[in-house]
Design a protein around this motif. Structure first.
Motif, PDB file in Angstrom:
ATOM      1  N   GLY A   1      49.757  28.599  44.883  1.00 58.96           N
ATOM      2  CA  GLY A   1      50.033  28.438  46.296  1.00 58.96           C
ATOM      3  C   GLY A   1      48.995  29.224  47.070  1.00 58.96           C
ATOM      4  O   GLY A   1      48.230  29.983  46.490  1.00 58.96           O
ATOM      5  N   PRO A   2      48.971  29.054  48.394  1.00 58.57           N
ATOM      6  CA  PRO A   2      47.938  29.750  49.159  1.00 58.57           C
ATOM      7  C   PRO A   2      48.034  31.276  49.053  1.00 58.57           C
ATOM      8  O   PRO A   2      47.030  31.944  48.888  1.00 58.57           O
ATOM      9  N   LEU A   3      49.243  31.810  49.127  1.00 57.31           N
ATOM     10  CA  LEU A   3      49.395  33.262  49.004  1.00 57.31           C
ATOM     11  C   LEU A   3      49.034  33.716  47.597  1.00 57.31           C
ATOM     12  O   LEU A   3      48.365  34.735  47.416  1.00 57.31           O
ATOM     13  N   ALA A   4      49.473  32.963  46.604  1.00 60.49           N
ATOM     14  CA  ALA A   4      49.167  33.305  45.217  1.00 60.49           C
ATOM     15  C   ALA A   4      47.663  33.303  44.981  1.00 60.49           C
ATOM     16  O   ALA A   4      47.131  34.182  44.294  1.00 60.49           O
ATOM     17  N   ALA A   5      46.965  32.357  45.578  1.00 61.02           N
ATOM     18  CA  ALA A   5      45.510  32.289  45.423  1.00 61.02           C
ATOM     19  C   ALA A   5      44.841  33.508  46.043  1.00 61.02           C
ATOM     20  O   ALA A   5      43.910  34.078  45.467  1.00 61.02           O
ATOM     21  N   VAL A   6      45.328  33.917  47.205  1.00 68.65           N
ATOM     22  CA  VAL A   6      44.759  35.102  47.863  1.00 68.65           C
ATOM     23  C   VAL A   6      45.038  36.348  47.025  1.00 68.65           C
ATOM     24  O   VAL A   6      44.135  37.172  46.820  1.00 68.65           O
ATOM     25  N   LEU A   7      46.267  36.495  46.561  1.00 68.50           N
ATOM     26  CA  LEU A   7      46.613  37.649  45.728  1.00 68.50           C
ATOM     27  C   LEU A   7      45.758  37.694  44.473  1.00 68.50           C
ATOM     28  O   LEU A   7      45.248  38.760  44.098  1.00 68.50           O
ATOM     29  N   ASP A   8      45.580  36.541  43.824  1.00 70.50           N
ATOM     30  CA  ASP A   8      44.728  36.482  42.637  1.00 70.50           C
ATOM     31  C   ASP A   8      43.296  36.883  42.967  1.00 70.50           C
ATOM     32  O   ASP A   8      42.654  37.621  42.234  1.00 70.50           O
ATOM     33  N   ARG A   9      42.799  36.389  44.079  1.00 73.16           N
ATOM     34  CA  ARG A   9      41.416  36.642  44.477  1.00 73.16           C
ATOM     35  C   ARG A   9      41.162  38.130  44.710  1.00 73.16           C
ATOM     36  O   ARG A   9      40.109  38.641  44.358  1.00 73.16           O
ATOM     37  N   VAL A  10      42.120  38.824  45.315  1.00 72.73           N
ATOM     38  CA  VAL A  10      41.918  40.248  45.600  1.00 72.73           C
ATOM     39  C   VAL A  10      42.415  41.155  44.475  1.00 72.73           C
ATOM     40  O   VAL A  10      42.233  42.367  44.543  1.00 72.73           O
ATOM     41  N   GLY A  11      43.052  40.594  43.462  1.00 67.40           N
ATOM     42  CA  GLY A  11      43.449  41.369  42.295  1.00 67.40           C
ATOM     43  C   GLY A  11      44.818  42.009  42.360  1.00 67.40           C
ATOM     44  O   GLY A  11      45.092  42.958  41.626  1.00 67.40           O
ATOM     45  N   ILE A  12      45.695  41.511  43.226  1.00 68.40           N
ATOM     46  CA  ILE A  12      47.059  42.038  43.291  1.00 68.40           C
ATOM     47  C   ILE A  12      47.946  41.191  42.389  1.00 68.40           C
ATOM     48  O   ILE A  12      48.069  39.985  42.599  1.00 68.40           O
ATOM     49  N   PRO A  13      48.565  41.803  41.380  1.00 67.57           N
ATOM     50  CA  PRO A  13      49.484  41.040  40.532  1.00 67.57           C
ATOM     51  C   PRO A  13      50.653  40.505  41.371  1.00 67.57           C
ATOM     52  O   PRO A  13      51.306  41.260  42.087  1.00 67.57           O
ATOM     53  N   ARG A  14      50.892  39.218  41.282  1.00 65.06           N
ATOM     54  CA  ARG A  14      51.942  38.585  42.096  1.00 65.06           C
ATOM     55  C   ARG A  14      53.309  39.200  41.877  1.00 65.06           C
ATOM     56  O   ARG A  14      54.082  39.365  42.815  1.00 65.06           O
ATOM     57  N   SER A  15      53.594  39.536  40.633  1.00 71.11           N
ATOM     58  CA  SER A  15      54.923  40.086  40.328  1.00 71.11           C
ATOM     59  C   SER A  15      55.122  41.472  40.944  1.00 71.11           C
ATOM     60  O   SER A  15      56.251  41.951  41.019  1.00 71.11           O
ATOM     61  N   LEU A  16      54.057  42.104  41.407  1.00 71.29           N
ATOM     62  CA  LEU A  16      54.152  43.447  41.975  1.00 71.29           C
ATOM     63  C   LEU A  16      53.845  43.479  43.471  1.00 71.29           C
ATOM     64  O   LEU A  16      53.881  44.554  44.082  1.00 71.29           O
ATOM     65  N   ALA A  17      53.548  42.331  44.061  1.00 70.12           N
ATOM     66  CA  ALA A  17      53.113  42.292  45.467  1.00 70.12           C
ATOM     67  C   ALA A  17      54.140  42.923  46.405  1.00 70.12           C
ATOM     68  O   ALA A  17      53.773  43.702  47.299  1.00 70.12           O
ATOM     69  N   LEU A  18      55.407  42.633  46.222  1.00 70.64           N
ATOM     70  CA  LEU A  18      56.433  43.235  47.087  1.00 70.64           C
ATOM     71  C   LEU A  18      56.543  44.741  46.868  1.00 70.64           C
ATOM     72  O   LEU A  18      56.847  45.484  47.794  1.00 70.64           O
ATOM     73  N   GLY A  19      56.261  45.190  45.670  1.00 67.08           N
ATOM     74  CA  GLY A  19      56.268  46.624  45.393  1.00 67.08           C
ATOM     75  C   GLY A  19      55.175  47.347  46.158  1.00 67.08           C
ATOM     76  O   GLY A  19      55.384  48.441  46.691  1.00 67.08           O
ATOM     77  N   TYR A  20      53.997  46.729  46.223  1.00 62.63           N
ATOM     78  CA  TYR A  20      52.907  47.323  47.013  1.00 62.63           C
ATOM     79  C   TYR A  20      53.292  47.385  48.496  1.00 62.63           C
ATOM     80  O   TYR A  20      53.041  48.381  49.167  1.00 62.63           O
ATOM     81  N   LEU A  21      53.903  46.334  48.980  1.00 63.54           N
ATOM     82  CA  LEU A  21      54.341  46.302  50.375  1.00 63.54           C
ATOM     83  C   LEU A  21      55.397  47.384  50.626  1.00 63.54           C
ATOM     84  O   LEU A  21      55.320  48.126  51.610  1.00 63.54           O
ATOM     85  N   ALA A  22      56.375  47.487  49.724  1.00 59.69           N
ATOM     86  CA  ALA A  22      57.429  48.501  49.871  1.00 59.69           C
ATOM     87  C   ALA A  22      56.839  49.909  49.837  1.00 59.69           C
ATOM     88  O   ALA A  22      57.228  50.775  50.627  1.00 59.69           O
ATOM     89  N   LEU A  23      55.878  50.140  48.952  1.00 51.72           N
ATOM     90  CA  LEU A  23      55.230  51.448  48.884  1.00 51.72           C
ATOM     91  C   LEU A  23      54.523  51.765  50.201  1.00 51.72           C
ATOM     92  O   LEU A  23      54.658  52.866  50.736  1.00 51.72           O
ATOM     93  N   GLY A  24      53.786  50.788  50.730  1.00 53.93           N
ATOM     94  CA  GLY A  24      53.105  50.997  52.008  1.00 53.93           C
ATOM     95  C   GLY A  24      54.078  51.316  53.128  1.00 53.93           C
ATOM     96  O   GLY A  24      53.856  52.250  53.913  1.00 53.93           O
TER      97      GLY A  24
END
Length: 181
Positions: free
Chosen positions: A14-37
């Motif tokens: 998906g578009p978000l998944a493609a962006v996350l892949d491109r920048v190197g953020i594991p999709r399964s952890l993306a919400l964790g990074y957001l919560a940490l921030g």
């Protein structure tokens, strides 16, 4: 069709998944990074105004300094223990425990310590609340380390530190400045 994510799981593209892949953020952890921030933004905003607010509400400077010292000690002990506790209880449980500790002691800190003008409650609750954020943050770091494939680990840990510092040192002053207007 499913595609492998940086952390080895499979997910539909998906578009978000493609962006996350491109920048190197594991999709399964993306919400964790957001919560940490978000967690670190809250911690940083508080650090910026709490001392002046408490002194302005009648607490002595030495009491406020002692409160921050106790908080620093408990946060340091908590950070030191986080790796071992993650091995015993798992990173997700450690993150949950950190969140619960933070909320559990934040409520009486505000309701009885600040509003009730009780220095002892202020010191006790803020000090014990210091155990919360390191358990959450470093529990998440342990989750990153355990989840991400070795060849992507450096980038994933880099994103951890980006979320941590962006929240605490960069975005929190902006949020505090905006909310003070």
């Amino acid at each position: 069709m499913s595609h492998p994510t940086p952390d080895g799981s499979l997910s539909a593209p998906g578009p978000l998944a493609a962006v996350l892949d491109r920048v190197g953020i594991p999709r399964s952890l993306a919400l964790g990074y957001l919560a940490l921030g978000l967690f670190m933004i809250g911690d940083g905003v508080e650090q910026g105004y709490l001392s002046a607010m408490l002194v302005g509400n009648g607490f002595g400077q030495s009491e406020v300094a002692l409160m921050f010292t106790i908080y620093g000690i408990t946060a340091g002990v908590s950070a030191w223990m986080a790796g071992a506790l993650s091995d015993v209880f798992g990173p997700k449980r450690l993150m949950l425990a950190g969140s619960i500790i933070w909320v559990l002691f934040h409520v009486p800190f505000v309701a009885f310590g600040i509003a009730g003008q009780s220095t002892s409650v202020l010191l006790l609750c803020y000090g014990l609340r210091g155990f919360g954020y390191p358990l959450f943050a470093y529990g998440f770091l342990m989750w990153v380390v355990r989840t991400v494939r070795q060849e992507r680990l450096g980038m994933a840990v880099g994103w951890f530190w980006f979320a941590y510092i962006a929240g605490f040192s960069t975005l929190s002053p902006l949020v505090a400045m905006r909310s003070s207007r």
